[in-house]
Scaffold this motif. Structure first.
Motif, PDB file in Angstrom:
ATOM      1  N   GLU A  95      51.076  50.559  19.571  1.00 31.13           N
ATOM      2  CA  GLU A  95      51.199  50.496  21.066  1.00 31.13           C
ATOM      3  C   GLU A  95      51.652  52.087  21.365  1.00 31.13           C
ATOM      4  N   VAL A  96      52.777  52.586  20.753  1.00 31.87           N
ATOM      5  CA  VAL A  96      53.070  54.127  20.858  1.00 31.87           C
ATOM      6  C   VAL A  96      52.206  54.836  20.633  1.00 31.87           C
ATOM      7  N   LYS A  97      51.450  54.811  19.290  1.00 31.52           N
ATOM      8  CA  LYS A  97      50.176  55.776  19.049  1.00 31.52           C
ATOM      9  C   LYS A  97      49.093  55.715  20.059  1.00 31.52           C
ATOM     10  N   GLU A  98      49.022  54.416  20.574  1.00 27.15           N
ATOM     11  CA  GLU A  98      47.736  54.514  21.728  1.00 27.15           C
ATOM     12  C   GLU A  98      48.202  55.104  22.694  1.00 27.15           C
TER      13      GLU A  98
ATOM     14  N   LYS B 149      43.773  66.471  27.508  1.00 24.92           N
ATOM     15  CA  LYS B 149      42.626  67.254  27.078  1.00 24.92           C
ATOM     16  C   LYS B 149      41.558  67.246  28.363  1.00 24.92           C
ATOM     17  N   ALA B 150      41.561  66.340  28.994  1.00 31.61           N
ATOM     18  CA  ALA B 150      40.812  66.168  30.189  1.00 31.61           C
ATOM     19  C   ALA B 150      41.262  67.158  31.428  1.00 31.61           C
TER      20      ALA B 150
ATOM     21  N   LEU C  84      46.306  58.054  24.527  1.00 32.47           N
ATOM     22  CA  LEU C  84      45.698  58.125  25.627  1.00 32.47           C
ATOM     23  C   LEU C  84      46.300  59.551  26.390  1.00 32.47           C
ATOM     24  N   GLU C  85      47.669  59.721  26.243  1.00 28.75           N
ATOM     25  CA  GLU C  85      48.257  60.972  26.881  1.00 28.75           C
ATOM     26  C   GLU C  85      47.555  62.264  26.485  1.00 28.75           C
TER      27      GLU C  85
END
Length: 109
Positions: free
Chosen positions: A34-37, A47-48, A41-42
């Motif tokens: 969950e932390v890795k995901e 990047k976006a 996402l962050e």
């Protein structure tokens, strides 16, 4: 550790049930995923944002270059118009001078 009136017997940790141990590991693994995901996402979000800013900068630069190009073109057109006007005026003055000279010549003849 610190002495008190407690007996000096060695306290052994309670035996851990292998299933509970497995469940704890599974829970920790799930938390780690969950932390890795969330981290992934962050990073995608960052990047976006970076891509969006890069695009905005590129668009600003392109717009500035277009403004400069349009200004140059306008100045070039203005210079050509002015040059054409000078040449037309010069030609008109020469024609008028020739016409006056022609009248003088006819008058003297």
């Amino acid at each position: 550790l610190g002495g008190g009136d407690a007996p000096k017997s060695i306290v052994k940790p309670a035996a851990v049930d292998p299933k509970q141990k497995y469940d704890n590991k599974a829970a920790l693994d799930a938390q780690l995923q969950e932390v890795k995901e969330r981290k992934r996402l962050e990073q995608e979000k960052i990047k976006a944002e970076e891509d969006k800013l890069d695009l905005r900068i590129k668009n600003e630069i392109a717009a500035e270059e277009e403004r400069k190009r349009a200004e140059k073109e306008k100045n070039r057109k203005f210079a050509l118009d002015a040059q054409r006007e000078v040449m037309e005026t010069q030609a008109r003055l020469e024609r008028e001078a020739l016409a006056r000279k022609g009248k003088h010549n006819r008058g003297n003849a």
